[in-house]
Design an enzyme around this catalytic site. Structure first.
Site, PDB file in Angstrom:
ATOM      1  N   ASP A 228       1.029  -1.367  -0.043  1.00  0.00           N
ATOM      2  CA  ASP A 228       0.022   0.064  -0.100  1.00  0.00           C
ATOM      3  C   ASP A 228       0.902   1.176  -0.011  1.00  0.00           C
ATOM      4  O   ASP A 228       1.932   1.414   0.887  1.00  0.00           O
ATOM      5  CB  ASP A 228      -0.939   0.046   1.109  1.00  0.00           C
ATOM      6  CG  ASP A 228      -1.919   1.041   1.216  1.00  0.00           C
ATOM      7  OD1 ASP A 228      -2.688   1.074   0.155  1.00  0.00           O
ATOM      8  OD2 ASP A 228      -1.967   1.966   2.143  1.00  0.00           O
TER       9      ASP A 228
ATOM     10  N   PHE B 242     -20.263  14.188  38.807  1.00  0.00           N
ATOM     11  CA  PHE B 242     -20.653  14.112  37.563  1.00  0.00           C
ATOM     12  C   PHE B 242     -21.473  12.835  37.353  1.00  0.00           C
ATOM     13  O   PHE B 242     -22.052  12.619  36.069  1.00  0.00           O
ATOM     14  CB  PHE B 242     -19.481  13.974  36.374  1.00  0.00           C
ATOM     15  CG  PHE B 242     -18.195  13.343  37.015  1.00  0.00           C
ATOM     16  CD1 PHE B 242     -18.332  11.861  37.219  1.00  0.00           C
ATOM     17  CD2 PHE B 242     -16.940  13.825  36.721  1.00  0.00           C
ATOM     18  CE1 PHE B 242     -17.227  11.300  37.368  1.00  0.00           C
ATOM     19  CE2 PHE B 242     -15.995  13.189  37.225  1.00  0.00           C
ATOM     20  CZ  PHE B 242     -15.848  11.780  37.492  1.00  0.00           C
TER      21      PHE B 242
HETATM   22  C1  LIG Z   1      -7.191  11.369  38.290  1.00  0.00           C
HETATM   23  S1  LIG Z   1      -8.155  12.801  38.686  1.00  0.00           S
HETATM   24  C2  LIG Z   1      -7.522  13.857  37.235  1.00  0.00           C
HETATM   25  C3  LIG Z   1      -7.605  15.288  37.371  1.00  0.00           C
HETATM   26  C4  LIG Z   1      -7.581  16.042  36.118  1.00  0.00           C
HETATM   27  N1  LIG Z   1      -8.469  15.778  35.345  1.00  0.00           N
HETATM   28  C5  LIG Z   1      -6.415  15.966  35.540  1.00  0.00           C
HETATM   29  O1  LIG Z   1      -6.020  15.225  34.421  1.00  0.00           O
HETATM   30  O2  LIG Z   1      -5.380  16.555  36.259  1.00  0.00           O
HETATM   31  C6  LIG Z   1      -9.536  12.563  38.779  1.00  0.00           C
HETATM   32  C7  LIG Z   1     -10.429  13.755  39.185  1.00  0.00           C
HETATM   33  O3  LIG Z   1     -11.944  13.222  39.034  1.00  0.00           O
HETATM   34  C8  LIG Z   1     -12.448  13.971  40.073  1.00  0.00           C
HETATM   35  N2  LIG Z   1     -13.683  12.991  40.449  1.00  0.00           N
HETATM   36  C9  LIG Z   1     -13.837  11.848  40.933  1.00  0.00           C
HETATM   37  N3  LIG Z   1     -15.105  11.419  40.975  1.00  0.00           N
HETATM   38  C10 LIG Z   1     -15.873  12.382  40.575  1.00  0.00           C
HETATM   39  C11 LIG Z   1     -17.288  12.636  40.381  1.00  0.00           C
HETATM   40  N4  LIG Z   1     -18.040  11.717  40.800  1.00  0.00           N
HETATM   41  N5  LIG Z   1     -17.818  13.842  40.172  1.00  0.00           N
HETATM   42  C12 LIG Z   1     -16.773  14.993  39.918  1.00  0.00           C
HETATM   43  N6  LIG Z   1     -15.465  14.764  39.788  1.00  0.00           N
HETATM   44  C13 LIG Z   1     -15.170  13.667  40.176  1.00  0.00           C
HETATM   45  C14 LIG Z   1     -11.538  13.858  41.397  1.00  0.00           C
HETATM   46  O4  LIG Z   1     -11.905  14.648  42.518  1.00  0.00           O
HETATM   47  C15 LIG Z   1     -10.196  14.335  40.609  1.00  0.00           C
HETATM   48  O5  LIG Z   1     -10.100  15.552  40.696  1.00  0.00           O
END
Ligand SMILES: C[S@@+](CC[C@H](N)C(=O)[O-])C[C@H]1O[C@@H](n2cnc3c(N)ncnc32)[C@H](O)[C@@H]1O
Length: 651
Positions: free
Chosen positions: A88, A545
Site C-alpha cells: 500500500d 458528574f
Molecule cells: C485522576 S484525577 C484527574 C484530574 C484532572 N482531570 C487531571 O487530568 O489532572 C480525577 C478527578 O476526578 C474527580 N472526580 C472523581 N469522581 C468524581 C465525581 N463523581 N464527580 C466529579 N468529579 C469527580 C476527582 O476529584 C479528581 O479531581
C-alpha cells in the site's frame, strides 16, 4: 537471467501479488519474478486516526490486503499460495495522508498541497508465507516493512496543475501523481528509492526475501521462526512454535486459543530505534475458523528472542544492564522520592555548591546518609558533583532537577513524586497479595483510601490534588494543543481538579472559557493552587458528574477520568455527557492509550497494576465506548507527553 539470486529462490513457488496496480506488476515482472495477480477485496477503510504514524497505516493496510487473499485462495481458488505479497502506497504532507483522489477537485486539493514542498512517499509491504499442514490447516507467517522516499515538487502554477489533472493521470495514484510518466515533470528531487514512489520498494523487498530464504531459515526452521528486518534494519527473529533447529532454544508451543505472547522491553517506545516486530498466533477476527494466522503487529517494543544464544551462553552486557535496571529500579525511585521529600533539590537550587555535610546540616539528616544519597542522585543524573580542590565534592542540580524536581519549577513534578512516595509506594509493597487475590480494595482502604474517604482528610486531599496538578501542568499544553479547537467557545473540564488543565486550555485558545467541574471537597481547595483571579475565563462548579446536572458547554473534557472506572460507570458518565451535548458538541478524552495489542506502553500497564475498579484501554476500546453513546471519534493523537488525546463529536 535474474540479477538478484533470491528472486530465483521463488521459482516453482506459487507467488501471488494481492494488488491490481499495473505499476507494481511491472516492477515485479521486470525483476524476473513469476507470480499470479489476485487483487485483494480488502476495503481500505482503516481509521487513519488510530495509527501513531502514517507508515503504520500503510503497513497495516498492506497486511490486511495480503491476508485477505491468503485466506480466500484455498476456498475460492482451491489452491494455497506459497507467498502472498500485499502493498500500500501513501503520500504524506503536513501531517495529512493522501491516497488516491476521488475526483478532479480532490486531485487539485492534493496536488496544490504538494506544490513547492517536500513530501514523503511510504509504501507498506506485507509478505505472507503460507505453510500448508498435513491436516489441511494453513499456518500464515507475516513479515512486513515499509520504505520511505522523500520527494520535492516544484512550485506548480494553476495552469500546470489543471493541465496535469485534465490529462487523467492523477486519478488512480496515491497523492494524485505518477512519477514515472507526466508527473515526473513536477518533481524537483527524489531522496531514496525511486521505485518506492512508483509503487513498490523492490530493493528492500529483495533484502527481506534474502533474510527469509538465505539467512535464518532452513526449510524446517521456516515453520518455527519468521525473520524480520525491523524498520531500522535490525535483524530479529521471533519464534512461533516448537523449533526443530538446534540453534533455537525450545519454546512452549501454543495452541490457537492460548494467549499471544508479548515480549515487552522494560522501556518500550513505539518506533524507537530498537523497535522490532513480533508475531502473534491469534484467533481474532482475521482468522477463519480453520486457519491459524500468525500476525505480526505494528512496529513495537518487543524484546527480540535472540535465536543464536543458548541459555548457558555468556550473558551480554546490554541484557545484564536491562535486568539490573529492573531489579534496581525501586532503589532509584526511592532515592528520588527521599531527596525530593528532604527538599534537597530546592536547597541546591537556592544554594548550589554545598558539600554533603552542609546539605546534611540543612536538611537535618546524618552526614553519612546524606553522602550516600547525594552520590546516588549524582549517579542517576539528578545532581552534578564537582571536586572542590583538595576537599569533598560539592553538589548542584542538573538541568533535569532544575526543570522538574525543585518544587517551584513551572513543570515541577514534586507533587506527583510525593504522591508516589506516600501513596503508590506503600500500595505497591502489597502487589503480590493484590495479584493473588485479584483485588486491591483491602490495601487501598489502608493506604489510598480511594476518593470517597481521602476527601475528608485535608492533607491527603491536598497531596492528591498536588499530584494531579503537577502532571496536568506538564501535560496540559500538549493535550490542549493536540487539536484545532478554535470552533469551540465554552468547555467543561469534568473532574478538572485544581484547574491546571483548564488554564492550559485557555492559554492555548484565546476564545475559549472553561468550567472546571469537580466534587465539592476538591473545588473548595482549588484556590490553594492558583493565585486568585489568575484567569477569569476559568471558573469552578462543584458537583458529582454521576449524579448532578452537568454545566452546558460545547466541548467536554475528560482528562484522566475514564481509566478510573469500569465500563458500566463509563457508560453512565458518557450518556450523561451525551444528554448534555447538542449535535456537533465535542468531547476530548485524554488518557494513556494502550497499544492495540496491549503490549505497551509500560507506563500504562504498570499503572493498571494498581487499579481496582478501573482499567487501561486502547484508543479503539475508548472509541467503541464512545460510539455506543453517540460520539464519533474524529482524531487520535499520541502526544509524546504523559497523556494521549482523542477528539470526538456528538452525532
Ligand atoms: C485522576 S484525577 C484527574 C484530574 C484532572 N482531570 C487531571 O487530568 O489532572 C480525577 C478527578 O476526578 C474527580 N472526580 C472523581 N469522581 C468524581 C465525581 N463523581 N464527580 C466529579 N468529579 C469527580 C476527582 O476529584 C479528581 O479531581
Amino acid at each position: 537471467m535474474v540479477l538478484n539470486p533470491v528472486i530465483s529462490k521463488l521459482s516453482g513457488k506459487l507467488v501471488v501479488l494481492a494488488s491490481a496496480s499495473p505499476r507494481r506488476l511491472e516492477i515485479l515482472r521486470n525483476a524476473g519474478l513469476r507470480f499470479e495477480v489476485v487483487p485483494s477485496w480488502f476495503k481500505e477503510t482503516l481509521d487513519k486516526g488510530l495509527f501513531k504514524a502514517p507508515q503504520e497505516y500503510a503497513v497495516e493496510t498492506a497486511k490486511q490486503k495480503a491476508l485477505e487473499v491468503a485466506r480466500r485462495m484455498p476456498f475460492k481458488h482451491l489452491k494455497t499460495p506459497d507467498i502472498v505479497i500485499g502493498a500500500d502506497t501513501i503520500v504524506t504532507v503536513d501531517g495529512m495522508i493522501l491516497e488516491k483522489p476521488v475526483d478532479k477537485h480532490d486531485a487539485y486539493r492534493m496536488l496544490s498541497s504538494l506544490s513547492g514542498k517536500e513530501h514523503s512517499v511510504f509504501t507498506g509491504v506485507a509478505i505472507v508465507l503460507c505453510h500448508e499442514k498435513e491436516n489441511e490447516e494453513v499456518d500464515y507467517q507475516l513479515v512486513d516493512f515499509y520504505e520511505e522516499t522523500k520527494v520535492k515538487f516544484a512550485d506548480l502554477s494553476e495552469d500546470m496543475l489543471w493541465e496535469y489533472i485534465n490529462s487523467g493521470e492523477p486519478m488512480d495514484k496515491a497523492g494524485g501523481y505518477g512519477i514515472q510518466a507526466l508527473g515526473g515533470m513536477l518533481v524537483e528531487y527524489v531522496h531514496g528509492d525511486f521505485l518506492n514512489v512508483v509503487g513498490f520498494p523492490l530493493n528492500h523487498f529483495c533484502k527481506q526475501l534474502d533474510l527469509i530464504y538465505n539467512h535464518s531459515t532452513s526449510a524446517s526452521d521456516r515453520e518455527c521462526a519468521s525473520v524480520h528486518l525491523s524498520h531500522n534494519g535490525t535483524l530479529t527473529t521471533s519464534v512461533l512454535t516448537q523449533p526443530t533447529s538446534p540453534n533455537l532454544p525450545p519454546q512452549p508451543s501454543r495452541s490457537p486459543n492460548s494467549p499471544a505472547k508479548h515480549n515487552s522491553s522494560p522501556n518500550p517506545r513505539p518506533n524507537s530505534p530498537s523497535a522490532s516486530q513480533t508475531h502473534h498466533t491469534h484467533d481474532g477476527p482475521l482468522c477463519s475458523p480453520v486457519h491459524k494466522v500468525s500476525i505480526s503487529l505494528p512496529t513495537r517494543q518487543v524484546m527480540a528472542l535472540n535465536v543464536t544464544e543458548h541459555e548457558d551462553s555468556e550473558p551480554k552486557k546490554e541484557d545484564l544492564q536491562r535486568i539490573t535496571g529492573l531489579m534496581d529500579g525501586f532503589k532509584a525511585s526511592k532515592a528520588l522520592f527521599t531527596a525530593s521529600k528532604l527538599c534537597v533539590f530546592d536547597l541546591l537550587q537556592s544554594r548550589p555548591g554545598l558539600d554533603a555535610s552542609q546539605v546534611a546540616h540543612e536538611i537535618k539528616a546524618s552526614v553519612k546518609g546524606t553522602e550516600c544519597l547525594l552520590e546516588a542522585c549524582a549517579s542517576l543524573g539528578l545532581l552534578k558533583s564537582k571536586e572542590r580542590t583538595s576537599q569533598k565534592p560539592v553538589y548542584e542540580n542538573t538541568d533535569l532537577a532544575v526543570r522538574f524536581l525543585r518544587s517551584d519549577a513551572p513543570f515541577s513534578l514534586h507533587g506527583y513524586i510525593q504522591h508516589c512516595n506516600n501513596t503508590v509506594w506503600p500500595l505497591f509493597s502489597h502487589l503480590e497479595s493484590a495479584v493473588r487475590e485479584g483485588r486491591w480494595k483491602k490495601w487501598k482502604k489502608m493506604f489510598y483510601r480511594c476518593y470517597f474517604s481521602f476527601l475528608s482528610v485535608t492533607h491527603v486531599k491536598l497531596r492528591f490534588m498536588s499530584a494531579m496538578h503537577s502532571i496536568a501542568k506538564v501535560t496540559g499544553k500538549s493535550v490542549a494543543t493536540a487539536f484545532d479547537l478554535s470552533g469551540y467557545k465554552t468547555a467543561c473540564d469534568l473532574g478538572g481538579c485544581t484547574g491546571a488543565m483548564a488554564y492550559e486550555f485557555t492559554k492555548a485558545h484565546p476564545g475559549l472559557s472553561v468550567i472546571v467541574f469537580d466534587l465539592p471537597a476538591v473545588v473548595e481547595m482549588s484556590e490553594h493552587f492558583h493565585p486568585p483571579h489568575t484567569d477569569n475565563r476559568v471558573s469552578f462548579v462543584a458537583g458529582d458528574f454521576f449524579k448532578d446536572e452537568l454545566p452546558k458547554a460545547d466541548l467536554y473534557i475528560l482528562a484522566r477520568i475514564l481509566h478510573d472506572w469500569p465500563d458500566e460507570k463509563v457508560h453512565i458518565l458518557l450518556s450523561k455527557i451525551a444528554d448534555a451535548c447538542t449535535p456537533g458538541c465535542g468531547l476530548l478524552i485524554s488518557e494513556i492509550f494502550l497499544d492495540e495489542d496491549r503490549g505497551g506502553p509500560s507506563r500504562g500497564l504498570l499503572q493498571a497494576l494498581s487499579m481496582s475498579e478501573g482499567k487501561q484501554r486502547s484508543a479503539t476500546e475508548y472509541s467503541l465506548l464512545l460510539k455506543s453513546n453517540g460520539f464519533i471519534t474524529a482524531h487520535v493523537r499520541h502526544t509524546d507527553n504523559f497523556l494521549d488525546a482523542m477528539l470526538c463529536n456528538k452525532v
